[in-house]
Design a protein around this motif. Sequence first.
Motif, short mmCIF file in Angstrom:
data_model
loop_
_atom_site.label_atom_id
_atom_site.label_comp_id
_atom_site.label_asym_id
_atom_site.label_seq_id
_atom_site.Cartn_x
_atom_site.Cartn_y
_atom_site.Cartn_z
N MET A 1 16.31 -59.18 -118.55
CA MET A 1 16.09 -60.23 -117.55
C MET A 1 16.17 -61.60 -118.23
SD MET A 1 15.28 -60.37 -114.28
CE MET A 1 14.79 -61.67 -113.15
N LEU A 2 16.94 -62.43 -117.61
CA LEU A 2 17.17 -63.74 -118.20
C LEU A 2 16.14 -64.75 -117.71
CD1 LEU A 2 19.18 -65.69 -119.70
CD2 LEU A 2 20.10 -66.10 -117.43
N PRO A 16 28.54 -61.75 -122.25
CA PRO A 16 28.34 -61.45 -120.84
C PRO A 16 26.95 -60.87 -120.62
CG PRO A 16 29.98 -59.97 -121.84
CD PRO A 16 29.40 -60.80 -122.93
N ILE A 17 26.16 -61.52 -119.77
CA ILE A 17 24.76 -61.09 -119.69
C ILE A 17 24.32 -60.72 -118.28
CG2 ILE A 17 23.69 -62.25 -121.68
CD1 ILE A 17 23.78 -63.86 -118.30
N ILE A 18 25.17 -60.92 -117.31
CA ILE A 18 24.73 -60.68 -115.95
C ILE A 18 25.13 -59.28 -115.49
CG2 ILE A 18 24.87 -61.51 -113.58
CD1 ILE A 18 23.58 -63.60 -115.20
N ASN A 21 25.81 -55.83 -110.53
CA ASN A 21 25.34 -55.86 -109.14
C ASN A 21 24.75 -57.22 -108.76
OD1 ASN A 21 23.15 -55.56 -110.81
ND2 ASN A 21 21.98 -54.35 -109.34
N LEU A 22 24.50 -58.07 -109.73
CA LEU A 22 23.99 -59.40 -109.42
C LEU A 22 25.12 -60.40 -109.16
CD1 LEU A 22 20.99 -59.74 -111.86
CD2 LEU A 22 21.01 -59.06 -109.46
N LEU A 23 26.35 -59.97 -109.37
CA LEU A 23 27.47 -60.89 -109.22
C LEU A 23 27.93 -61.03 -107.77
CD1 LEU A 23 29.44 -59.99 -112.43
CD2 LEU A 23 28.32 -62.16 -111.92
N ARG B 66 21.74 -66.64 -106.70
CA ARG B 66 20.62 -66.13 -107.49
C ARG B 66 20.33 -67.13 -108.62
NH1 ARG B 66 23.34 -61.45 -106.14
NH2 ARG B 66 21.99 -59.96 -105.06
N GLU B 68 19.27 -66.70 -111.55
CA GLU B 68 19.73 -66.35 -112.89
C GLU B 68 21.23 -66.53 -113.07
OE1 GLU B 68 19.37 -62.11 -114.01
OE2 GLU B 68 18.40 -61.88 -112.06
N ILE B 69 21.98 -66.47 -111.97
CA ILE B 69 23.41 -66.80 -112.04
C ILE B 69 23.57 -68.29 -112.35
CG2 ILE B 69 25.49 -67.09 -110.63
CD1 ILE B 69 25.18 -64.22 -111.24
N ARG B 113 31.19 -66.83 -110.52
CA ARG B 113 30.54 -65.65 -109.96
C ARG B 113 31.45 -64.97 -108.95
NH1 ARG B 113 29.46 -64.13 -105.30
NH2 ARG B 113 28.73 -66.16 -104.59
N ALA B 117 33.01 -61.17 -108.95
CA ALA B 117 32.65 -60.25 -107.87
C ALA B 117 33.89 -59.76 -107.11
CB ALA B 117 31.68 -60.93 -106.90
N GLU B 339 32.87 -66.58 -119.02
CA GLU B 339 32.37 -65.96 -120.25
C GLU B 339 30.93 -65.49 -120.15
OE1 GLU B 339 32.64 -68.80 -123.38
OE2 GLU B 339 31.46 -70.31 -122.33
N VAL B 340 30.11 -66.17 -119.35
CA VAL B 340 28.71 -65.76 -119.27
C VAL B 340 28.56 -64.47 -118.49
CG1 VAL B 340 26.41 -66.67 -118.93
CG2 VAL B 340 28.36 -68.20 -118.87
N TYR B 341 29.50 -64.22 -117.58
CA TYR B 341 29.30 -63.12 -116.65
C TYR B 341 30.05 -61.86 -117.01
CZ TYR B 341 27.76 -67.17 -114.02
OH TYR B 341 27.15 -68.32 -113.63
N MET B 342 31.17 -62.01 -117.73
CA MET B 342 31.89 -60.79 -118.10
C MET B 342 32.78 -61.02 -119.31
SD MET B 342 34.68 -60.44 -115.06
CE MET B 342 35.96 -61.70 -114.88
#
Lengths: 469, 469
Positions: A1-2, A16-18, A21-23, B66, B68-69, B113, B117, B339-342
């Motif tokens: 959890m961030l 990549p930290i998310i 399913n949160l995207l 969200r 955290e996003i 995001r 997605a 980059e943060v997400y994937m």
Amino acid sequence: MLHSSASTSFCLSFMPIIAKNLLTSPSGFIDFPPPIAKTLEHFLQIIRKHYELHGFIPIETPLVERSEILTAKASGEITNQMYGLRLLNPHPKATDDSKDLALRFDHTIPLARFVCAHLREIKFPFRRYAIGPVFRGEKAKEGRYRQFIQADIDTIGEGELNLAHDAEFVSIISGIFHELNIGPFTIRIGHRKLLNAYFSYLGIPNDNHPQILQAIDKLEKIGQKEVRSLLSKLHLSNSQIDKLLSLLMTSGRDAAHYLDSLKHVATEIGESFTQGVLELRLILQCIQSLRVPESCYAFDLTIARGLDYYTGVVFETRLNNYPELGSIASGGRYDNLTEVYMDKKMPGVGISIGVTRLLLRLLKAGLLPESLGATANMFVTTAESDPSYLTHYLAYAHELREYGIPTEIYLQPKSLAKQLEYAHKRGFTYALIATAKHLKENKLAIRHLPSGRQKELAHHQLMEALNSF
Amino acid sequence: MLHSSASTSFCLSFMPIIAKNLLTSPSGFIDFPPPIAKTLEHFLQIIRKHYELHGFIPIETPLVERSEILTAKASGEITNQMYGLRLLNPHPKATDDSKDLALRFDHTIPLARFVCAHLREIKFPFRRYAIGPVFRGEKAKEGRYRQFIQADIDTIGEGELNLAHDAEFVSIISGIFHELNIGPFTIRIGHRKLLNAYFSYLGIPNDNHPQILQAIDKLEKIGQKEVRSLLSKLHLSNSQIDKLLSLLMTSGRDAAHYLDSLKHVATEIGESFTQGVLELRLILQCIQSLRVPESCYAFDLTIARGLDYYTGVVFETRLNNYPELGSIASGGRYDNLTEVYMDKKMPGVGISIGVTRLLLRLLKAGLLPESLGATANMFVTTAESDPSYLTHYLAYAHELREYGIPTEIYLQPKSLAKQLEYAHKRGFTYALIATAKHLKENKLAIRHLPSGRQKELAHHQLMEALNSF
């Protein structure tokens, strides 16, 4: 959890930290991908056009208002759905003034606040429209969203507002739904005065009116028999129920005849009812003068929206072939817009179109033409991969845009076959192809992507060819 | 003081309870009255048109994401300005899932995001635009708003993205600001690669680059002398400062000559610099092919926006006559959107127009033509107060709307003189007047409100007359 702290963000920015399913967008908050976003824009443009055609002007109020403005008149149910703000990372020593703020849940309260704040500059009657998102923190489910676009239009009077204003809304709704081209529709026009007068005539005490209205509202959904049993539970006698249902079932060949039938009953019921019928007759005359097609509207006493808000004429709009969508444009006359905020009588009449809900339901029902989702009209390929040809392709793209044609050019180093495949998948119908040979001869080819047929032409024939498509 | 509880709202709804000073919009959240809201809409339509002309397509992401996003990559400063949500009246026993939500502060994070997605549906390169409000909970002051509209446009590649894409943005910005018609402007084009290469050539360690960029960014604002002293505080030697400023002061008769001058220096500096100059040369060719007028753009190495975000070409746009407005359309090339997400390389290039700020500054500087704020084009009076004439006036209004002319009709029982006074104050230019005598003779009058001149014509001449206005 961030954690949302500044210190962690830097080191995290390289991995990549998310979780996947949160995207997706949060529950009740919808992503509109390009074809739907384009259709949405198309809808809003048509709505805006008809609002402006009728002399309504836009105002833009912020999405954020003071909580006490929003809650001053809201019901408990609405207040429980209101989103307040807070700073995500409040400074430990500063006061967080965002805690007094909340997201608007409709356009009416902001309109009331705006009218009070700008009273001196506004000339009345004030015809304004407002189109934009509103928020409700309710449980998200099919057809219920937490953020949705409402397209509102209201006329506000100072002291009094002529009844003819109400008729304008029928013309506006009719214009919009004709141009949206989503099938036949009916604008139902009711009048609270008539039902209230009839209730009094039947000897039903005022306190019972809201519940009876609620029961009547269900007539179409659950049928006469069920409504009878609901009314009898509300202590109406069989004779009262018979009379009430017979009034509600009154019909006529057309709107004028229907009003004639009501007038017939009216003498028996009393002055207020007679007055209400006369008002509907004036509205009918205005609607006819505004040339609203007769097939688009009907008087209907059973619509009883907005229990404690509307006080006169009320409107609902349904798609004839899709009654299950419910009302897609609703509103009515109210006595006093600004009563909570100031001591001045400001009657109004308005309607609201729930655009997000309408759009998504139409999509689901397959009622939207695919072509609305089209992207640019012309796809310019870069048939030769040598960069020296690029300037030719860019110049072609520019030429098309100069003619007002939305044009996409493919700029990645891919084979022509791949480019055409991409264009086809993206939904383009036509592609412009110019090989080295073409360019040398001052020619080009237009390819019809669905069929693969291709037509060669001289450069100067381009516009002519486009006009013939 | 009012409490936001449901139980109090009913009894309060019958008296004015809101203190006058609370009726303005909250600090940093702006009300746009009709003329400004109309101009805003006009601006957005022009922006949208040029985005679509270049083949960009809209997406709509929610205003709420969200937390955290939003916080995953944001700097501490931005995170401190983020608005989180909460239910205003949380149920004591239910968990409040709105506490995980926050309002977006830009369009870039929602785009990243969205791309993650919807990765499977998107065809790359993905050219998308997004226009809508974003939020920053900073202290509101002149030119700083807590809610403001950004109009963003980005092209995202999968793995790589041809440099020619960057040139499209110069064509788009140029198209928009020409049509907005707010005076001459210059799009400045810089390249991060050039400055970085030059810093290395001068032997300045990487860690110092951001501070030096910040100092250089102030060149125009505070002048050479002050920048010299800043650079010397950053431990640059006089020789380093001389060389750096001489590079930054390089000029040329036009963009092509400027690049020639840079190329001249390049051989000395090294391959990365040479490469950067070649890239700018390619971009110049593309801009020329897209027929962007030469007066609208210039290369300028001093622009150094988005310190740790942009990695290649960068853009800024200024109004030549109003440099104090700052950059009105800015952006550039970045290495990796997601980059943060994937774990996938997604380079992009984009620009953003701060519409709210631009609009309000132009208004303040008196740069917006008044006529943009016009309401409907035609005002139909109800010259005879007898309701039997109303149908004629409504029919006239309908006729004008059928011709596509936004038309307001006056429906309140006021004298003709008062109606004309109202129309004049509202900013109408023309009014339609039809007295009983006119109507009997199938005639009408058109009145030019500013001058009071009036022209009588037969009903069938109406359209002809309108065309001649």
